[in-house]
Design a protein around this motif. Structure first.
Motif, PDB file in Angstrom:
ATOM      1  N   GLY A  95      28.541 -37.915  22.420  1.00 12.74           N
ATOM      2  CA  GLY A  95      28.130 -37.108  21.284  1.00 12.74           C
ATOM      3  C   GLY A  95      29.101 -35.986  21.026  1.00 12.74           C
ATOM      4  O   GLY A  95      29.812 -35.543  21.927  1.00 12.74           O
ATOM      5  N   ALA A  96      29.141 -35.502  19.801  1.00 17.39           N
ATOM      6  CA  ALA A  96      30.013 -34.378  19.454  1.00 17.39           C
ATOM      7  C   ALA A  96      29.336 -33.522  18.401  1.00 17.39           C
ATOM      8  O   ALA A  96      28.733 -34.050  17.458  1.00 17.39           O
ATOM      9  N   SER A  97      29.416 -32.214  18.569  1.00 18.53           N
ATOM     10  CA  SER A  97      28.796 -31.321  17.599  1.00 18.53           C
ATOM     11  C   SER A  97      29.625 -31.275  16.319  1.00 18.53           C
ATOM     12  O   SER A  97      30.758 -31.747  16.263  1.00 18.53           O
ATOM     13  N   THR A  98      29.044 -30.691  15.287  1.00 16.05           N
ATOM     14  CA  THR A  98      29.542 -30.859  13.923  1.00 16.05           C
ATOM     15  C   THR A  98      30.993 -30.458  13.728  1.00 16.05           C
ATOM     16  O   THR A  98      31.789 -31.217  13.159  1.00 16.05           O
ATOM     17  N   THR A  99      31.366 -29.269  14.176  1.00 18.45           N
ATOM     18  CA  THR A  99      32.749 -28.808  13.982  1.00 18.45           C
ATOM     19  C   THR A  99      33.736 -29.762  14.642  1.00 18.45           C
ATOM     20  O   THR A  99      34.778 -30.106  14.074  1.00 18.45           O
ATOM     21  N   LEU A 100      33.390 -30.215  15.837  1.00 15.97           N
ATOM     22  CA  LEU A 100      34.281 -31.113  16.582  1.00 15.97           C
ATOM     23  C   LEU A 100      34.383 -32.479  15.934  1.00 15.97           C
ATOM     24  O   LEU A 100      35.476 -33.051  15.828  1.00 15.97           O
ATOM     25  N   ILE A 101      33.246 -33.031  15.479  1.00 12.74           N
ATOM     26  CA  ILE A 101      33.265 -34.375  14.904  1.00 12.74           C
ATOM     27  C   ILE A 101      34.002 -34.381  13.563  1.00 12.74           C
ATOM     28  O   ILE A 101      34.604 -35.376  13.165  1.00 12.74           O
ATOM     29  N   ILE A 144      30.698 -33.347  23.591  1.00 13.03           N
ATOM     30  CA  ILE A 144      31.549 -32.169  23.409  1.00 13.03           C
ATOM     31  C   ILE A 144      30.817 -31.255  22.436  1.00 13.03           C
ATOM     32  O   ILE A 144      30.488 -31.669  21.321  1.00 13.03           O
ATOM     33  N   THR A 145      30.540 -30.021  22.857  1.00 12.87           N
ATOM     34  CA  THR A 145      29.748 -29.117  22.034  1.00 12.87           C
ATOM     35  C   THR A 145      30.435 -27.768  21.883  1.00 12.87           C
ATOM     36  O   THR A 145      31.393 -27.453  22.575  1.00 12.87           O
ATOM     37  N   MET A 195      19.708 -23.176  12.229  1.00 14.30           N
ATOM     38  CA  MET A 195      19.289 -22.946  13.604  1.00 14.30           C
ATOM     39  C   MET A 195      19.692 -24.140  14.466  1.00 14.30           C
ATOM     40  O   MET A 195      19.569 -25.288  14.054  1.00 14.30           O
ATOM     41  N   GLY A 196      20.181 -23.868  15.684  1.00 12.25           N
ATOM     42  CA  GLY A 196      20.631 -24.933  16.581  1.00 12.25           C
ATOM     43  C   GLY A 196      22.127 -25.132  16.559  1.00 12.25           C
ATOM     44  O   GLY A 196      22.687 -25.770  17.444  1.00 12.25           O
ATOM     45  N   SER A 197      22.792 -24.568  15.543  1.00 10.99           N
ATOM     46  CA  SER A 197      24.244 -24.660  15.457  1.00 10.99           C
ATOM     47  C   SER A 197      24.890 -23.816  16.546  1.00 10.99           C
ATOM     48  O   SER A 197      24.523 -22.656  16.753  1.00 10.99           O
ATOM     49  N   GLY A 198      25.883 -24.392  17.243  1.00 14.38           N
ATOM     50  CA  GLY A 198      26.600 -23.647  18.255  1.00 14.38           C
ATOM     51  C   GLY A 198      27.371 -22.483  17.663  1.00 14.38           C
ATOM     52  O   GLY A 198      27.453 -21.401  18.251  1.00 14.38           O
ATOM     53  N   THR A 199      27.946 -22.686  16.469  1.00 12.96           N
ATOM     54  CA  THR A 199      28.673 -21.609  15.799  1.00 12.96           C
ATOM     55  C   THR A 199      27.736 -20.447  15.494  1.00 12.96           C
ATOM     56  O   THR A 199      28.056 -19.278  15.742  1.00 12.96           O
ATOM     57  N   ARG A 200      26.574 -20.765  14.960  1.00 13.34           N
ATOM     58  CA  ARG A 200      25.586 -19.721  14.649  1.00 13.34           C
ATOM     59  C   ARG A 200      25.179 -18.965  15.915  1.00 13.34           C
ATOM     60  O   ARG A 200      25.054 -17.732  15.900  1.00 13.34           O
ATOM     61  N   ARG A 266      35.574 -18.263  21.501  1.00 13.27           N
ATOM     62  CA  ARG A 266      34.652 -19.103  22.264  1.00 13.27           C
ATOM     63  C   ARG A 266      35.412 -20.315  22.781  1.00 13.27           C
ATOM     64  O   ARG A 266      36.577 -20.522  22.456  1.00 13.27           O
ATOM     65  N   TRP A 267      34.699 -21.127  23.553  1.00 16.83           N
ATOM     66  CA  TRP A 267      35.258 -22.387  24.049  1.00 16.83           C
ATOM     67  C   TRP A 267      34.441 -23.553  23.517  1.00 16.83           C
ATOM     68  O   TRP A 267      33.224 -23.445  23.334  1.00 16.83           O
ATOM     69  N   PHE A 268      35.115 -24.668  23.276  1.00 15.77           N
ATOM     70  CA  PHE A 268      34.432 -25.945  23.145  1.00 15.77           C
ATOM     71  C   PHE A 268      34.326 -26.528  24.552  1.00 15.77           C
ATOM     72  O   PHE A 268      35.251 -26.389  25.357  1.00 15.77           O
ATOM     73  N   TYR A 269      33.220 -27.211  24.846  1.00 17.45           N
ATOM     74  CA  TYR A 269      32.965 -27.695  26.203  1.00 17.45           C
ATOM     75  C   TYR A 269      32.723 -29.207  26.239  1.00 17.45           C
ATOM     76  O   TYR A 269      32.077 -29.773  25.343  1.00 17.45           O
ATOM     77  N   PHE A 270      33.210 -29.844  27.305  1.00 18.45           N
ATOM     78  CA  PHE A 270      32.712 -31.154  27.686  1.00 18.45           C
ATOM     79  C   PHE A 270      31.395 -30.917  28.429  1.00 18.45           C
ATOM     80  O   PHE A 270      31.338 -30.078  29.336  1.00 18.45           O
ATOM     81  N   VAL A 271      30.354 -31.642  28.052  1.00 14.09           N
ATOM     82  CA  VAL A 271      29.020 -31.410  28.610  1.00 14.09           C
ATOM     83  C   VAL A 271      28.448 -32.712  29.150  1.00 14.09           C
ATOM     84  O   VAL A 271      28.556 -33.768  28.519  1.00 14.09           O
ATOM     85  N   SER A 272      27.846 -32.649  30.334  1.00 20.59           N
ATOM     86  CA  SER A 272      27.144 -33.796  30.912  1.00 20.59           C
ATOM     87  C   SER A 272      25.978 -33.267  31.734  1.00 20.59           C
ATOM     88  O   SER A 272      25.878 -32.058  31.986  1.00 20.59           O
ATOM     89  N   ARG A 273      25.088 -34.160  32.147  1.00 20.81           N
ATOM     90  CA  ARG A 273      24.003 -33.742  33.029  1.00 20.81           C
ATOM     91  C   ARG A 273      24.581 -33.291  34.362  1.00 20.81           C
ATOM     92  O   ARG A 273      25.541 -33.887  34.865  1.00 20.81           O
ATOM     93  N   THR A 274      24.012 -32.273  34.933  1.00 22.41           N
ATOM     94  CA  THR A 274      24.480 -31.776  36.223  1.00 22.41           C
ATOM     95  C   THR A 274      24.400 -32.895  37.265  1.00 22.41           C
ATOM     96  O   THR A 274      23.357 -33.530  37.429  1.00 22.41           O
TER      97      THR A 274
END
Length: 294
Positions: A95-101, A144-145, A195-200, A266-274
């Motif tokens: 998955g990728a958040s809006t700015t990244l995609i 990536i979020t 609401m829910g946007s990482g940028t916001r 800010r940073w963009f992050y690779f994200v996965s379950r711990t």
């Protein structure tokens, strides 16, 4: 059994045989048959069928926990014995958040497929909150979020540094020096993300740190592209990722207004379950780091 568990998981997530069939590219009768087979095998009912919907029974909720664990083990086995020999994955799903995609991920994928044309990509897009929720629900293994790295159930690795800047149309002549003091920021007519946007989220954290109580928000839109198109035709302002406006700056459609003594980074992050590990994720992450800026 693996396929049956994947079907069960899809039906549980969507609460729909039809949507599960669409996700898995199989027929609805095949989905229904797989669920009946599992229920018969374990001599219980996992779904309550209602007229217009279905929902998990208590047994179904318990079975979903086991299904997720078993599918995770399958993934670990494949990573250990298959992907290490193949080196190049046949399919990559994330998955990728809006700015990244919209502005970063497509370039990376295009470069990847130039080198590895047989690899198929299946990418879910949404705001950062939606992508991270999908990872927590095990609908995605990684993403990536652009949000903040605050959820302890998720593992974050820094990818790209970003800056959020104040932008407006080049036709807007409100500030001839293209610079404003901080106190002016809260008076400007602003367009913002949902609401829910990482940028916001980052912006509101910044406002709190600098004792700015609120912005003069006049419109809320659910994508950066929609905000940019609004800016083209108005004298409003927005706080957007520098990655999202590079082409607009070159095309002389938007311009940056500097905020004195302030930068929003800010940073963009690779994200996965711990605790989640995957050779596919690691391979793509390494490639992305080496090729995002070409």
């Amino acid at each position: 059994m693996k396929q049956k568990l994947q079907i069960f998981k899809a039906v549980a997530f969507h609460s729909s045989f039809t949507k599960a069939a669409e996700q898995l590219f199989i027929s609805q009768p095949a989905v229904s048959k797989a669920i009946r087979t599992i229920e018969d095998e374990y001599k219980t009912t996992f779904f309550l069928r209602k007229r217009n919907s279905i929902e998990l029974t208590e047994d179904g909720k318990a079975f979903l926990v086991y299904a997720n664990r078993i599918l995770d083990i399958h993934s670990e086995i494949e990573n250990q014995f298959l992907h290490q020999k193949e080196h190049i994955p046949d399919s990559i799903h994330f998955g990728a958040s809006t700015t990244l995609i919209n502005h970063i991920v497509p370039k990376i994928i295009a470069k990847f497929r130039t080198q590895h044309p047989h690899t198929h990509f299946d990418i879910k897009s949404g705001n950062s909150e939606e992508i991270e929720e999908s990872i927590l629900n095990q609908q995605l293994n990684f993403g990536i979020t652009e949000g903040s790295n605050t959820n302890r159930k998720l593992h974050y690795k820094k990818f790209i540094k970003d800056e959020i800047v104040l932008v407006t149309s080049v036709k807007n002549s409100a500030f001839k020096q293209n610079t404003i003091p901080t106190e002016t920021l809260q008076k400007l007519p602003m367009i913002e993300r949902e609401m829910g946007s990482g940028t916001r989220e980052i912006i509101y954290h910044f406002l709190k740190e600098h004792q700015i109580k609120k912005l003069n928000n006049i419109v809320t839109l659910n994508s950066t592209e929609a905000i940019k198109h609004y800016l083209y035709h108005s004298d409003t302002f927005a706080l957007l990722s520098i990655h999202a406006i590079n082409e607009d700056l070159i095309a002389n459609k938007l311009k940056i207004i500097d905020i004195k003594n302030i930068s929003i980074e800010r940073w963009f992050y690779f994200v996965s379950r711990t605790g989640y590990q995957s050779n596919v994720m690691e391979y793509f992450e390494k490639f992305a780091r080496n090729n995002y800026n070409f």
